[in-house]
Design a protein around this motif. Structure first.
Motif, mmCIF file in Angstrom:
data_model
loop_
_atom_site.group_PDB
_atom_site.id
_atom_site.type_symbol
_atom_site.label_atom_id
_atom_site.label_comp_id
_atom_site.label_asym_id
_atom_site.label_seq_id
_atom_site.Cartn_x
_atom_site.Cartn_y
_atom_site.Cartn_z
ATOM 1 N N MET A 30 -3.940 9.101 21.648
ATOM 2 C CA MET A 30 -2.784 8.199 21.763
ATOM 3 C C MET A 30 -2.968 6.965 20.861
ATOM 4 S SD MET A 30 -0.588 9.678 23.472
ATOM 5 C CE MET A 30 0.622 8.442 23.682
ATOM 6 N N ALA A 31 -4.205 6.481 20.769
ATOM 7 C CA ALA A 31 -4.469 5.329 19.888
ATOM 8 C C ALA A 31 -4.185 5.703 18.438
ATOM 9 C CB ALA A 31 -5.911 4.860 20.048
ATOM 10 N N THR A 32 -4.605 6.908 18.040
ATOM 11 C CA THR A 32 -4.344 7.368 16.674
ATOM 12 C C THR A 32 -2.842 7.512 16.432
ATOM 13 O OG1 THR A 32 -6.452 8.551 16.679
ATOM 14 C CG2 THR A 32 -4.853 9.182 15.001
ATOM 15 N N LEU A 33 -2.135 8.089 17.403
ATOM 16 C CA LEU A 33 -0.671 8.235 17.256
ATOM 17 C C LEU A 33 0.023 6.875 17.226
ATOM 18 C CD1 LEU A 33 0.068 11.311 19.568
ATOM 19 C CD2 LEU A 33 0.109 11.220 17.077
ATOM 20 N N ASP A 34 -0.430 5.946 18.078
ATOM 21 C CA ASP A 34 0.157 4.596 18.069
ATOM 22 C C ASP A 34 -0.113 3.884 16.738
ATOM 23 O OD1 ASP A 34 1.163 4.899 20.593
ATOM 24 O OD2 ASP A 34 -0.502 3.848 21.600
ATOM 25 N N GLU A 35 -1.345 4.049 16.244
ATOM 26 C CA GLU A 35 -1.681 3.436 14.953
ATOM 27 C C GLU A 35 -0.829 4.024 13.833
ATOM 28 O OE1 GLU A 35 -5.426 3.391 11.907
ATOM 29 O OE2 GLU A 35 -5.890 3.360 14.065
ATOM 30 N N ARG A 36 -0.661 5.351 13.894
ATOM 31 C CA ARG A 36 0.168 5.996 12.865
ATOM 32 C C ARG A 36 1.616 5.535 12.961
ATOM 33 N NH1 ARG A 36 1.762 12.129 11.808
ATOM 34 N NH2 ARG A 36 2.429 11.847 9.669
ATOM 35 N N ALA A 37 2.136 5.418 14.171
ATOM 36 C CA ALA A 37 3.510 4.939 14.370
ATOM 37 C C ALA A 37 3.643 3.499 13.854
ATOM 38 C CB ALA A 37 3.882 5.020 15.852
ATOM 39 N N LYS A 38 2.596 2.701 14.121
ATOM 40 C CA LYS A 38 2.622 1.325 13.645
ATOM 41 C C LYS A 38 2.613 1.280 12.114
ATOM 42 C CE LYS A 38 0.269 -3.036 13.837
ATOM 43 N NZ LYS A 38 -1.010 -3.673 13.893
ATOM 44 N N ARG A 39 1.759 2.123 11.476
ATOM 45 C CA ARG A 39 1.723 2.162 10.007
ATOM 46 C C ARG A 39 3.057 2.619 9.436
ATOM 47 N NH1 ARG A 39 -3.243 5.570 8.167
ATOM 48 N NH2 ARG A 39 -2.683 6.626 10.076
ATOM 49 N N ILE A 40 3.675 3.589 10.091
ATOM 50 C CA ILE A 40 4.992 4.056 9.621
ATOM 51 C C ILE A 40 6.021 2.933 9.756
ATOM 52 C CG2 ILE A 40 6.897 5.632 10.140
ATOM 53 C CD1 ILE A 40 4.754 7.751 10.822
ATOM 54 N N ALA A 41 5.994 2.229 10.903
ATOM 55 C CA ALA A 41 6.920 1.112 11.110
ATOM 56 C C ALA A 41 6.665 0.007 10.078
ATOM 57 C CB ALA A 41 6.797 0.569 12.527
ATOM 58 N N ASP A 42 5.385 -0.293 9.842
ATOM 59 C CA ASP A 42 5.048 -1.306 8.832
ATOM 60 C C ASP A 42 5.519 -0.867 7.452
ATOM 61 O OD1 ASP A 42 3.909 -2.883 10.759
ATOM 62 O OD2 ASP A 42 1.820 -2.344 10.261
ATOM 63 N N GLY A 43 5.335 0.408 7.127
ATOM 64 C CA GLY A 43 5.790 0.926 5.837
ATOM 65 C C GLY A 43 7.301 0.836 5.692
ATOM 66 N N LEU A 44 8.017 1.166 6.781
ATOM 67 C CA LEU A 44 9.479 1.060 6.741
ATOM 68 C C LEU A 44 9.930 -0.392 6.603
ATOM 69 C CD1 LEU A 44 10.516 3.713 9.419
ATOM 70 C CD2 LEU A 44 10.764 3.871 6.938
ATOM 71 N N SER A 45 9.267 -1.294 7.341
ATOM 72 C CA SER A 45 9.649 -2.711 7.213
ATOM 73 C C SER A 45 9.289 -3.243 5.831
ATOM 74 C CB SER A 45 9.003 -3.549 8.309
ATOM 75 O OG SER A 45 7.603 -3.627 8.111
ATOM 76 N N ALA A 46 8.150 -2.781 5.275
ATOM 77 C CA ALA A 46 7.797 -3.198 3.914
ATOM 78 C C ALA A 46 8.811 -2.657 2.917
ATOM 79 C CB ALA A 46 6.390 -2.707 3.559
ATOM 80 N N ALA A 47 9.288 -1.446 3.135
ATOM 81 C CA ALA A 47 10.320 -0.882 2.251
ATOM 82 C C ALA A 47 11.602 -1.682 2.360
ATOM 83 C CB ALA A 47 10.561 0.585 2.592
ATOM 84 N N ASP A 48 11.959 -2.071 3.589
ATOM 85 C CA ASP A 48 13.158 -2.896 3.768
ATOM 86 C C ASP A 48 12.988 -4.255 3.094
ATOM 87 O OD1 ASP A 48 14.503 -0.964 5.173
ATOM 88 O OD2 ASP A 48 13.974 -1.772 7.163
ATOM 89 N N ARG A 49 11.789 -4.856 3.254
ATOM 90 C CA ARG A 49 11.538 -6.137 2.585
ATOM 91 C C ARG A 49 11.585 -5.980 1.071
ATOM 92 N NH1 ARG A 49 7.367 -6.821 6.468
ATOM 93 N NH2 ARG A 49 5.914 -6.073 4.873
ATOM 94 N N ALA A 50 11.004 -4.896 0.565
ATOM 95 C CA ALA A 50 11.024 -4.666 -0.881
ATOM 96 C C ALA A 50 12.454 -4.473 -1.374
ATOM 97 C CB ALA A 50 10.176 -3.444 -1.228
ATOM 98 N N LYS A 51 13.250 -3.753 -0.574
ATOM 99 C CA LYS A 51 14.666 -3.557 -0.952
ATOM 100 C C LYS A 51 15.399 -4.902 -0.961
ATOM 101 C CE LYS A 51 18.712 -0.858 0.354
ATOM 102 N NZ LYS A 51 19.295 0.056 1.334
ATOM 103 N N HIS A 52 15.125 -5.708 0.059
ATOM 104 C CA HIS A 52 15.747 -7.032 0.128
ATOM 105 C C HIS A 52 15.271 -7.907 -1.037
ATOM 106 C CE1 HIS A 52 17.580 -10.549 1.907
ATOM 107 N NE2 HIS A 52 16.423 -11.192 1.841
ATOM 108 N N ASP A 53 13.975 -7.877 -1.324
ATOM 109 C CA ASP A 53 13.434 -8.642 -2.453
ATOM 110 C C ASP A 53 14.036 -8.163 -3.769
ATOM 111 O OD1 ASP A 53 11.903 -10.084 -0.703
ATOM 112 O OD2 ASP A 53 10.015 -9.011 -1.142
ATOM 113 N N LEU A 54 14.239 -6.865 -3.905
ATOM 114 C CA LEU A 54 14.857 -6.320 -5.116
ATOM 115 C C LEU A 54 16.282 -6.827 -5.270
ATOM 116 C CD1 LEU A 54 14.738 -4.417 -7.555
ATOM 117 C CD2 LEU A 54 15.522 -2.583 -6.039
#
Length: 156
Positions: A30-54
């Motif tokens: 569960m910790a691995t799945l939570d960490e992976r979900a967190k990394r995916i969420a962070d990646g999506l938010s970073a993509a949104d920030r990058a899109k906004h910055d663009l």
């Protein structure tokens, strides 16, 4: 072996398996799945920030381009204005130079006219003197009659 004992033993092994899985395997999984979900969420938010910055960078680039075009048109307008001023200055300088040349030419013409008149007066006075000499058939003393000649010159 009895089927009931086998069934009971299988149920006991299954319960131990569930307990071990629930105690030792399930939390890291569960910790691995939570960490992976967190990394995916962070990646999506970073993509949104990058899109906004663009988008912001595109807006800034468009604004800078607009400013550059505005400055270029101002510079062109100033250059055209300066060119017109230079042309007008050149025209004025040429006009002044032309007037100066014309005034110089007029002064030279006046000087030549004055010189020609002076030469003509001298020739006329010489002719008058020669004519008077011939008429009188006497020698005319130039030193004695200098005042007479100067008066004659002035009258001519």
């Amino acid at each position: 072996m009895n089927i009931n004992a086998s069934l009971f033993l299988q149920a006991l092994v299954f319960a131990v398996l569930v307990l071990v899985t629930w105690k030792f395997i399930w939390p890291p999984l569960m910790a691995t799945l939570d960490e992976r979900a967190k990394r995916i969420a962070d990646g999506l938010s970073a993509a949104d920030r990058a899109k906004h910055d663009l988008e912001l960078a595109e807006k800034r680039a468009a604004e800078e381009l607009r400013k550059a075009k505005s400055q270029a048109s101002e510079i062109i307008a100033q250059a055209e204005k300066r060119a017109s001023a230079i042309v007008e200055e050149a025209k004025d300088a040429a006009r002044v130079e032309g007037d100066r040349l014309i005034a110089g030419a007029k002064a030279e013409v006046d000087q030549q006219v004055h010189q020609a008149k002076e030469e003509l007066r001298q020739h006329v006075s010489a002719l008058a003197l020669a004519g008077a000499e011939k008429i009188l058939r006497k020698e005319v003393d130039a030193a004695r009659h200098a005042d007479l000649l100067a008066t004659l010159k002035a009258e001519l």
